[in-house]
Every structure is written in C-alpha cells, then in structure tokens.
Motif scaffolding. Structure first.
Motif, PDB file in Angstrom:
ATOM      1  N   ASP A 176     100.437  77.275  11.251  1.00  0.00           N
ATOM      2  CA  ASP A 176     100.350  75.875  10.948  1.00  0.00           C
ATOM      3  C   ASP A 176      98.461  75.828  10.824  1.00  0.00           C
ATOM      4  OD1 ASP A 176     102.748  75.411  10.335  1.00  0.00           O
ATOM      5  OD2 ASP A 176     102.764  74.105  12.245  1.00  0.00           O
ATOM      6  N   ALA A 177      98.000  76.157  11.785  1.00  0.00           N
ATOM      7  CA  ALA A 177      96.261  76.139  11.786  1.00  0.00           C
ATOM      8  C   ALA A 177      95.738  76.861  10.644  1.00  0.00           C
ATOM      9  CB  ALA A 177      95.899  76.549  12.986  1.00  0.00           C
ATOM     10  N   TYR A 178      96.367  78.126  10.266  1.00  0.00           N
ATOM     11  CA  TYR A 178      95.928  78.989   9.087  1.00  0.00           C
ATOM     12  C   TYR A 178      96.316  78.377   7.834  1.00  0.00           C
ATOM     13  CZ  TYR A 178      95.953  82.722   5.946  1.00  0.00           C
ATOM     14  OH  TYR A 178      95.768  83.618   4.746  1.00  0.00           O
ATOM     15  N   ALA A 179      97.568  77.754   7.726  1.00  0.00           N
ATOM     16  CA  ALA A 179      97.849  77.253   6.327  1.00  0.00           C
ATOM     17  C   ALA A 179      96.853  76.034   6.057  1.00  0.00           C
ATOM     18  CB  ALA A 179      99.219  76.652   6.757  1.00  0.00           C
ATOM     19  N   ALA A 180      96.370  75.446   7.188  1.00  0.00           N
ATOM     20  CA  ALA A 180      95.456  74.151   6.949  1.00  0.00           C
ATOM     21  C   ALA A 180      93.930  74.628   6.886  1.00  0.00           C
ATOM     22  CB  ALA A 180      95.488  73.215   8.491  1.00  0.00           C
ATOM     23  N   GLU A 186      92.148  76.324   9.040  1.00  0.00           N
ATOM     24  CA  GLU A 186      91.341  76.114  10.316  1.00  0.00           C
ATOM     25  C   GLU A 186      91.159  77.450  11.135  1.00  0.00           C
ATOM     26  OE1 GLU A 186      93.954  73.243  12.428  1.00  0.00           O
ATOM     27  OE2 GLU A 186      93.738  71.665  11.030  1.00  0.00           O
ATOM     28  N   GLU A 211     102.190  77.042  15.573  1.00  0.00           N
ATOM     29  CA  GLU A 211     101.089  76.193  15.837  1.00  0.00           C
ATOM     30  C   GLU A 211      99.898  76.894  15.123  1.00  0.00           C
ATOM     31  OE1 GLU A 211     100.176  74.858  19.758  1.00  0.00           O
ATOM     32  OE2 GLU A 211     102.222  73.913  19.972  1.00  0.00           O
TER      33      GLU A 211
END
Length: 101
Positions: free
Chosen positions: A17-21, A23, A14
């Motif tokens: 994924d937040a880094y990739a987005a 965030e 998670e």
C-alpha cells in the motif's frame, strides 16, 4: 501458521500500500517484502512456493525498470501491476488465516 508469522505477512500488505501511495520506491519494496518473508519464516511449502514465484516476478520486473543494463522498453507496467496485485491478494489471504494461496 503462527500468529506472529501471519502478522509479518500482513505487514507486506502495508508495504504494498505504501508503494501504491508513492511512499516507497520499487527497489525498497522488493527488499522489504523479502525481509518480512524471511522474518516470518513460514514452514508450509505451499506458502513458500507461492511467495517465491510472486516475489521473483516482482524482483525481475524491478530489475527491468531500474537497472542500467536492462534494455529500454522491456519493463512492463501492466505486468508489474498484476504482480503487485497478486502479491497483495496472497499476503492478505495469508494474514487473514487462509491455509495457503
């Protein structure tokens, strides 16, 4: 590995994924992954060794990208992406019950 340990490792996915987005900043990602791993506290040496290798690569790349002492041009976006992809793959495997990765 206990269910709660797998859940903490799964939370790494998670955070990645937040880094990739966009965030989460890279230094925060590095700290968050370390914290989740420490809380999970897996006993299996193979799991610990793989995480330490991957996390060390991520931490080093983070330093090259963010620290004022790092010479310009040493950070490598391709190396960073490979390391993040490897961490995500490893964490996904562990979270889904793979004995080691």
């Amino acid at each position: 590995m206990e269910d709660y340990q797998q859940a903490f490792i799964g939370r790494m996915v998670e955070r990645l994924d937040a880094y990739a987005a966009g965030e989460v900043a890279l230094p925060r990602l590095v700290d968050d992954l370390r914290g989740l791993f420490e809380v999970a506290d897996p006993r299996e040496w193979a799991i610990r060794d793989v995480f330490e290798d991957l996390w060390s690569d991520l931490d080093a790349e983070c330093d090259l990208e963010t620290q004022p002492w790092a010479p310009s041009g040493l950070a490598d976006d391709t190396r960073l992406r490979r390391t993040i992809d490897a961490l995500r793959s490893w964490a996904s495997q562990i979270a889904n019950g793979a004995p080691s990765a």
